[in-house]
Design a protein around this motif. Structure first.
Motif, short mmCIF file in Angstrom:
data_model
loop_
_atom_site.label_atom_id
_atom_site.label_comp_id
_atom_site.label_asym_id
_atom_site.label_seq_id
_atom_site.Cartn_x
_atom_site.Cartn_y
_atom_site.Cartn_z
N VAL A 174 0.85 -1.19 0.00
CA VAL A 174 0.00 0.00 0.00
C VAL A 174 0.89 1.24 0.00
CG1 VAL A 174 -1.75 1.29 1.26
CG2 VAL A 174 -1.82 -1.22 1.24
N THR A 175 0.56 2.21 -0.82
CA THR A 175 1.30 3.47 -0.84
C THR A 175 0.92 4.30 0.38
OG1 THR A 175 1.38 3.48 -3.24
CG2 THR A 175 1.78 5.57 -2.12
N GLY A 176 1.93 4.66 1.17
CA GLY A 176 1.69 5.44 2.37
C GLY A 176 2.47 6.74 2.36
N PRO A 177 2.31 7.55 3.38
CA PRO A 177 2.98 8.86 3.41
C PRO A 177 4.49 8.78 3.50
CG PRO A 177 1.89 8.39 5.51
CD PRO A 177 1.44 7.34 4.55
N GLY A 178 5.02 7.62 3.93
CA GLY A 178 6.47 7.47 4.04
C GLY A 178 7.06 6.47 3.07
N GLY A 179 6.23 5.94 2.17
CA GLY A 179 6.70 4.92 1.24
C GLY A 179 5.76 3.74 1.20
N ARG A 180 6.16 2.69 0.48
CA ARG A 180 5.32 1.49 0.33
C ARG A 180 5.26 0.72 1.65
NH1 ARG A 180 7.57 -2.25 -2.97
NH2 ARG A 180 5.60 -3.16 -3.71
N ILE A 181 4.05 0.37 2.05
CA ILE A 181 3.82 -0.34 3.30
C ILE A 181 3.46 -1.79 2.98
CG2 ILE A 181 2.49 -0.39 5.44
CD1 ILE A 181 1.62 2.56 4.62
N HIS A 182 4.13 -2.71 3.64
CA HIS A 182 3.86 -4.13 3.44
C HIS A 182 2.85 -4.60 4.49
CE1 HIS A 182 5.63 -8.46 2.89
NE2 HIS A 182 4.45 -8.31 2.31
N ALA A 183 1.76 -5.19 4.02
CA ALA A 183 0.75 -5.76 4.91
C ALA A 183 0.56 -7.23 4.57
CB ALA A 183 -0.57 -5.01 4.79
N LEU A 184 0.28 -8.03 5.59
CA LEU A 184 0.02 -9.46 5.45
C LEU A 184 -1.45 -9.70 5.79
CD1 LEU A 184 3.21 -10.78 7.25
CD2 LEU A 184 2.87 -10.50 4.80
N ASN A 224 3.40 -3.89 8.63
CA ASN A 224 4.78 -3.56 8.99
C ASN A 224 5.01 -2.07 8.75
OD1 ASN A 224 5.52 -6.10 9.93
ND2 ASN A 224 6.02 -6.82 7.87
N TYR A 225 4.48 -1.30 9.69
CA TYR A 225 4.52 0.16 9.66
C TYR A 225 5.96 0.68 9.77
CZ TYR A 225 4.62 -1.02 14.65
OH TYR A 225 4.93 -1.58 15.87
N ARG A 226 6.16 1.97 9.51
CA ARG A 226 7.47 2.58 9.73
C ARG A 226 7.88 2.37 11.19
NH1 ARG A 226 6.29 8.48 7.63
NH2 ARG A 226 4.16 7.67 7.83
N GLY A 227 9.12 1.94 11.36
CA GLY A 227 9.59 1.50 12.67
C GLY A 227 9.84 0.00 12.68
#
Length: 611
Positions: free
Chosen positions: A364-374, A421-424
């Motif tokens: 998913v495109t997010g404010p800080g880059g591509r976000i990986h979700a399972l 898997n959010y930023r952090g």
């Protein structure tokens, strides 16, 4: 409001009538066995075979196994001495993580286990390394009063302090000949990025390595282990110089650093350990929520694949015969300890765990880059579905394609499960992990909001039936999300959360205070506006939906008083909430207790989401 305390014993349901979700928790499982360096037939592992996670000794030469520890709240921290003669284990009180090391002979005895380091007062553990003779050890400690200390412990002698500092530090490893000690420390004040120091047995510095020293680049280092050869001064370390974790060989005597050249060959994070003869490395390659194994030859720089199934390797070790043993699972298949020789290494007797459904990868495109979700959904189910957003803890951790009983329980009950898997999170490069500075919690929730929007717009999730849940840091993000995104969620379920950040800071263990100072840029007194902006208590009056909170009364990481402060505020305004307190620390090692907690969460969701 409803409150409850204590735990309910297992009612003796037969395996036949027991639901699959409960079987996944009750089925006996084992950790990857640790083995003694100079007695490789002697192993130590963790199992829940009795209904509580405890340590077990295994003599591979005879096949004999025996339970080492037996405590009401379980035991998982243990280490074999290299000669295989002794088992050390950490003895705390009811999960509070504050205690002493004890030991017993590998063969067992009828008397109480003896203190392994007489003369050292109780503390939080900060690393342990045992000498090859079994009579010398290096013990790391952490207390609020003393900060970090490291002690040389010799049998029949008083412990000798060889290191002390207010900031976080710990024992990395002891050299094969027992003359050098590798220390990870954060004397520079950045608890997210350790520096390394190698000292002799008197505590005198022999070598230093610090990738944060210029003050402009924040890079971390970690100890992976000394070479397993007498007189060999090579230390295997992890570094972040190429934007992610990867191994490097550092000769602490000459200062020579040998880059392994893996940055251009494998994407993702890399860790490693020595093969027993010191000529090769077993490399663990983690990339996009999955992992695999490689053998790296130090002489030829050759890289050969160690075959494992697609999924997650949660631990691996190279044996003296050259084979590799590893703990593997996937979201669909329960964990198993396997060997590259083909057999299952350690298969616990009794009921086998049912499998679950595989994960789907979503970007998913997010404010800080591509976000990986399972994503997991019930087999054959079509959306929109009631959906659980299960947020991982850490925050420096990540969800993966590994077997997990709790998400599988939600799937069994008809829910889709989304893990983010959010930023952090780890596993997506240093910049992604280090993005949490100052706007702590709010950054992660921006990514969670982006994935929530995808889940609803894609037709997966029913916008009227969305659960935000998580444990530890995930519990913190749950409470913060309910207050800062009050119209986005239908209900929240938070386990062992940070609820009042200021009180949590003052009550938590010293190592976590250091981490909070790094994340937020200071103490609550120095940067009060940042703590206020990142604290769920600030937004508690904005919460509109039912909230369920569970907490351990002995938790040193997310202490109980700060949870009570949040609950008091919910109570004062008559907000719908339920609280469950249990007699343990940051989670429970007792299977019955864990099942009770999941059952209470499922029941809460059923009543408020579907009722």
């Amino acid at each position: 409001m409803t409150e409850s305390n204590g735990s309910t014993p297992h009612q003796g349901d037969s395996h036949k009538s027991m639901p699959n979700w409960e079987k996944r928790f009750r089925a006996p499982r084992v950790s990857l066995p640790d083995w003694a360096e100079d007695a490789p037939d002697r192993s130590l592992f963790v199992s829940n075979a009795t209904g509580t996670y405890e340590l077990y000794a295994w003599d591979r030469s005879t096949g004999a196994q025996r339970q080492v520890t037996d405590r009401p709240n379980g035991t998982t921290d243990g280490l074999l001495s290299p000669d295989g003669a002794w088992i050390w284990w950490f003895d705390d009180k009811d999960g509070d993580e504050f205690g002493i090391w004890r030991r017993q002979p590998f063969a067992g005895h009828d008397t109480a286990d003896e203190p392994a380091a007489p003369g050292l007062e109780p503390s939080y553990p900060a690393g342990l390394a045992i000498g090859r003779d079994g009579r010398t050890a290096v013990v790391g400690r952490s207390t609020d009063e003393d900060g970090s200390t490291i002690h040389l412990v010799r049998e029949a002698q008083a412990p000798v302090e060889i290191y002390r500092h207010r900031e976080s530090a710990g024992v990395g490893d002891l050299s094969h000949d027992g003359t050098l000690i590798a220390v990870e420390h954060t004397e520079h004040g950045d608890a997210m990025h350790s520096a390394l120091r190698v000292v002799d047995l008197k505590g005198t510095a022999v070598a230093e390595l610090d990738d944060t020293k210029d003050g402009t680049v924040e890079l971390g280092l970690e100890v992976l282990g000394f070479a397993p050869v007498d007189g060999d001064t090579r230390l295997l370390i992890g570094h972040q110089r190429h934007g992610r974790w990867e191994p490097l060989v550092w000769d602490v005597a000459s200062g020579e650093e040998t880059d392994l050249g893996l940055a251009s060959r494998l994407a993702g994070d890399l860790s490693a350990e020595w093969y027993p003869d010191g000529t090769a490395l077993l490399v663990v390659h983690s990339f996009e929520a999955r992992s695999e194994l490689w053998r790296y030859d130090l002489a030829t720089r050759g890289l050969d694949r160690v075959e494992t199934p697609k999924g997650m390797v949660s631990g691996a070790t190279a044996r003296p015969d050259g084979s590799v043993e590893y703990l593997w699972s996937s979201a669909a298949e329960p964990p198993v300890v396997r060997s590259t020789s083909g057999e299952v290494v350690l298969d616990p007797p009794g009921m086998k765990s049912p499998g679950s459904v595989p994960v789907e990868d979503v970007w998913v495109t997010g404010p800080g880059g591509r976000i990986h979700a399972l994503v997991q959904r019930p087999a054959g189910a079509n959306g929109p579905l009631p959906t659980v957003f299960d947020i991982h803890g850490g925050p420096t951790w990540h969800d993966s394609d590994a077997f997990a009983a709790a998400p599988a329980a939600w799937v069994d009950h008809g829910y889709a499960v989304v893990r983010i898997n959010y930023r952090g999170s780890t596993g997506y490069g240093r910049e992604w992990t280090d993005a949490l500075k100052h706007r702590v919690g709010l950054i992660e929730l921006e990514d969670i909001a982006a994935v929530r929007e995808w889940a609803v717009s894609s037709g997966l999730a029913d916008p009227e039936r969305l659960i935000l849940t998580g444990g530890s840091w995930g519990g913190y993000l749950t409470l913060l999300g309910l207050g800062t995104q009050p119209d986005a969620w239908t209900l929240g379920i938070a386990a062992v959360p940070v609820a009042d950040y200021v009180t949590a800071y003052h009550d938590e263990m010293e190592t976590l205070k250091a981490m909070d100072r790094t994340l937020l840029g200071g103490t609550p007194e120095e940067v009060p506006e940042r703590f206020e902006a990142s604290s769920p208590l600030t937004y508690v009056d904005e919460v509109k939906v039912p909230v369920y909170i569970s907490a351990g009364v002995n938790d040193p990481r997310c202490p109980i008083q700060q949870v009570e402060n949040y609950v008091d505020r919910l109570t004062a305004r008559g907000a719908v909430h339920e609280v469950y307190r249990y007699d343990a620390g940051h989670g429970s090692l007792v299977v019955d207790e864990r099942i009770k907690q999941v059952r209470l969460e499922l029941d809460f969701a059923e009543r408020w989401l579907r009722g």
